[in-house]
Scaffold this motif. Sequence first.
Motif, PDB file in Angstrom:
ATOM      1  N   ALA A  61      17.991  18.179  90.572  1.00 31.89           N
ATOM      2  CA  ALA A  61      18.315  19.586  90.742  1.00 31.89           C
ATOM      3  C   ALA A  61      19.490  19.740  91.693  1.00 31.89           C
ATOM      4  CB  ALA A  61      17.096  20.335  91.285  1.00 31.89           C
ATOM      5  N   VAL A  62      20.095  20.915  91.641  1.00 33.03           N
ATOM      6  CA  VAL A  62      21.150  21.286  92.584  1.00 33.03           C
ATOM      7  C   VAL A  62      20.787  22.637  93.185  1.00 33.03           C
ATOM      8  CG1 VAL A  62      23.026  19.977  91.512  1.00 33.03           C
ATOM      9  CG2 VAL A  62      22.532  22.301  90.721  1.00 33.03           C
ATOM     10  N   ALA A  63      21.376  22.930  94.336  1.00 28.84           N
ATOM     11  CA  ALA A  63      21.148  24.202  94.998  1.00 28.84           C
ATOM     12  C   ALA A  63      22.048  25.277  94.401  1.00 28.84           C
ATOM     13  CB  ALA A  63      21.415  24.073  96.494  1.00 28.84           C
ATOM     14  N   GLY A  64      21.487  26.467  94.258  1.00 33.33           N
ATOM     15  CA  GLY A  64      22.264  27.611  93.814  1.00 33.33           C
ATOM     16  C   GLY A  64      22.534  28.555  94.969  1.00 33.33           C
ATOM     17  N   ASN A  65      23.214  29.654  94.680  1.00 32.46           N
ATOM     18  CA  ASN A  65      23.546  30.611  95.736  1.00 32.46           C
ATOM     19  C   ASN A  65      22.325  31.340  96.288  1.00 32.46           C
ATOM     20  OD1 ASN A  65      23.793  31.831  93.005  1.00 32.46           O
ATOM     21  ND2 ASN A  65      24.093  33.723  94.144  1.00 32.46           N
ATOM     22  N   HIS A  89      25.428  24.506  90.060  1.00 32.03           N
ATOM     23  CA  HIS A  89      24.971  25.869  89.780  1.00 32.03           C
ATOM     24  C   HIS A  89      26.111  26.680  89.168  1.00 32.03           C
ATOM     25  CE1 HIS A  89      22.546  29.416  89.940  1.00 32.03           C
ATOM     26  NE2 HIS A  89      23.438  30.046  90.694  1.00 32.03           N
ATOM     27  N   GLY A  90      27.300  26.515  89.706  1.00 35.00           N
ATOM     28  CA  GLY A  90      28.461  27.180  89.123  1.00 35.00           C
ATOM     29  C   GLY A  90      29.102  28.227  90.008  1.00 35.00           C
ATOM     30  N   HIS A  91      28.373  28.737  90.985  1.00 37.01           N
ATOM     31  CA  HIS A  91      28.942  29.787  91.843  1.00 37.01           C
ATOM     32  C   HIS A  91      30.146  29.297  92.635  1.00 37.01           C
ATOM     33  CE1 HIS A  91      26.189  27.630  94.450  1.00 37.01           C
ATOM     34  NE2 HIS A  91      26.662  28.259  95.520  1.00 37.01           N
ATOM     35  N   LEU A  92      30.182  28.017  92.987  1.00 39.16           N
ATOM     36  CA  LEU A  92      31.314  27.470  93.731  1.00 39.16           C
ATOM     37  C   LEU A  92      32.528  27.213  92.826  1.00 39.16           C
ATOM     38  CD1 LEU A  92      29.386  24.972  96.018  1.00 39.16           C
ATOM     39  CD2 LEU A  92      30.194  27.287  96.581  1.00 39.16           C
ATOM     40  N   TYR A  93      32.332  27.353  91.512  1.00 40.28           N
ATOM     41  CA  TYR A  93      33.404  27.148  90.537  1.00 40.28           C
ATOM     42  C   TYR A  93      33.807  28.455  89.843  1.00 40.28           C
ATOM     43  CZ  TYR A  93      32.866  22.195  91.289  1.00 40.28           C
ATOM     44  OH  TYR A  93      32.844  20.952  91.872  1.00 40.28           O
ATOM     45  N   ASN A  94      33.288  29.572  90.339  1.00 35.21           N
ATOM     46  CA  ASN A  94      33.686  30.889  89.844  1.00 35.21           C
ATOM     47  C   ASN A  94      33.430  31.054  88.339  1.00 35.21           C
ATOM     48  OD1 ASN A  94      34.614  33.441  90.423  1.00 35.21           O
ATOM     49  ND2 ASN A  94      36.780  32.918  90.255  1.00 35.21           N
ATOM     50  N   ASN A 101      37.743  25.992  86.157  1.00 33.27           N
ATOM     51  CA  ASN A 101      37.503  25.082  87.283  1.00 33.27           C
ATOM     52  C   ASN A 101      36.550  23.959  86.893  1.00 33.27           C
ATOM     53  OD1 ASN A 101      39.207  26.525  89.010  1.00 33.27           O
ATOM     54  ND2 ASN A 101      37.555  27.903  89.620  1.00 33.27           N
ATOM     55  N   LEU A 102      35.542  24.278  86.096  1.00 33.60           N
ATOM     56  CA  LEU A 102      34.623  23.235  85.609  1.00 33.60           C
ATOM     57  C   LEU A 102      35.346  22.260  84.690  1.00 33.60           C
ATOM     58  CD1 LEU A 102      31.327  25.165  84.781  1.00 33.60           C
ATOM     59  CD2 LEU A 102      31.787  23.669  86.734  1.00 33.60           C
ATOM     60  N   TYR A 103      36.214  22.801  83.850  1.00 31.24           N
ATOM     61  CA  TYR A 103      36.976  21.954  82.928  1.00 31.24           C
ATOM     62  C   TYR A 103      37.812  20.933  83.705  1.00 31.24           C
ATOM     63  CZ  TYR A 103      40.525  20.519  79.588  1.00 31.24           C
ATOM     64  OH  TYR A 103      41.370  19.770  78.808  1.00 31.24           O
ATOM     65  N   PHE A 104      38.527  21.392  84.722  1.00 35.80           N
ATOM     66  CA  PHE A 104      39.377  20.472  85.492  1.00 35.80           C
ATOM     67  C   PHE A 104      38.541  19.470  86.286  1.00 35.80           C
ATOM     68  CE2 PHE A 104      42.421  24.015  84.835  1.00 35.80           C
ATOM     69  CZ  PHE A 104      43.313  23.299  84.050  1.00 35.80           C
ATOM     70  N   LYS A 105      37.406  19.899  86.816  1.00 32.45           N
ATOM     71  CA  LYS A 105      36.502  18.975  87.510  1.00 32.45           C
ATOM     72  C   LYS A 105      36.033  17.886  86.537  1.00 32.45           C
ATOM     73  CE  LYS A 105      33.479  17.681  90.740  1.00 32.45           C
ATOM     74  NZ  LYS A 105      33.756  17.353  92.130  1.00 32.45           N
ATOM     75  N   ALA A 106      35.687  18.285  85.339  1.00 33.44           N
ATOM     76  CA  ALA A 106      35.225  17.329  84.325  1.00 33.44           C
ATOM     77  C   ALA A 106      36.331  16.349  83.953  1.00 33.44           C
ATOM     78  CB  ALA A 106      34.726  18.069  83.086  1.00 33.44           C
ATOM     79  N   VAL A 114      29.009  18.905  81.074  1.00 31.43           N
ATOM     80  CA  VAL A 114      28.956  19.758  82.258  1.00 31.43           C
ATOM     81  C   VAL A 114      27.782  20.713  82.075  1.00 31.43           C
ATOM     82  CG1 VAL A 114      30.138  21.552  83.588  1.00 31.43           C
ATOM     83  CG2 VAL A 114      31.454  19.635  82.619  1.00 31.43           C
ATOM     84  N   ILE A 115      26.896  20.741  83.064  1.00 29.18           N
ATOM     85  CA  ILE A 115      25.740  21.634  83.026  1.00 29.18           C
ATOM     86  C   ILE A 115      25.828  22.558  84.240  1.00 29.18           C
ATOM     87  CG2 ILE A 115      23.229  21.795  83.087  1.00 29.18           C
ATOM     88  CD1 ILE A 115      23.196  18.971  81.826  1.00 29.18           C
ATOM     89  N   PHE A 116      25.753  23.855  83.990  1.00 25.04           N
ATOM     90  CA  PHE A 116      25.870  24.837  85.058  1.00 25.04           C
ATOM     91  C   PHE A 116      24.985  26.031  84.759  1.00 25.04           C
ATOM     92  CE2 PHE A 116      28.853  26.020  81.837  1.00 25.04           C
ATOM     93  CZ  PHE A 116      28.962  27.402  81.880  1.00 25.04           C
ATOM     94  N   GLY A 117      24.836  26.905  85.725  1.00 28.31           N
ATOM     95  CA  GLY A 117      24.030  28.112  85.574  1.00 28.31           C
ATOM     96  C   GLY A 117      24.782  29.308  86.128  1.00 28.31           C
TER      97      GLY A 117
END
Length: 167
Positions: A61-65, A89-94, A101-106, A114-117
Amino acid sequence: TFLYLGGKRLLILVVGDTHGKKDLMRKEIKKLPPIDLLLHTGDHFQDGHALAGQMKIQCNAVAGNCDWKKQEPDERILEIAGHRIFLTHGHLYNVKRSMNNLYFKARQNLIDIVIFGHTHMACLEREDNIWFMNPGSPSFPRAGGTGTYGLIQLNPGQADLRIVEIT
């Protein structure tokens, strides 16, 4: 984290944004074939550990906002059966604005999945051989939808992803 469970197929349950409400997922789990691993995208990541405990499997798991006690990291890169998975979670990637931002991280980290919420809205897209999955929320779906979660079946060299609506 590196996980390798032999050359067999793996079935991964992907859940997030449960916000303390696990009842619907507890019922859904009873309908599913055997699950090998649970991934939780945050906002009450403890729910992921509780659900995994019900199935007697591991949870990453990861922490969310909305996770005030950050006992989990903000993101993880997992290597599972030859696939590189980025979990956040995705909040840090807007992600409410864009998935750029997720695309470039990947791309920078040679990620396959990539899995996010965070948005509470299910999404499954593929761009440049990178899968992007948001399982939505089983408990608090937005935009008038029904609750959702994700399933990922991994075989060596192959990934099959899908979003499941709770009925």
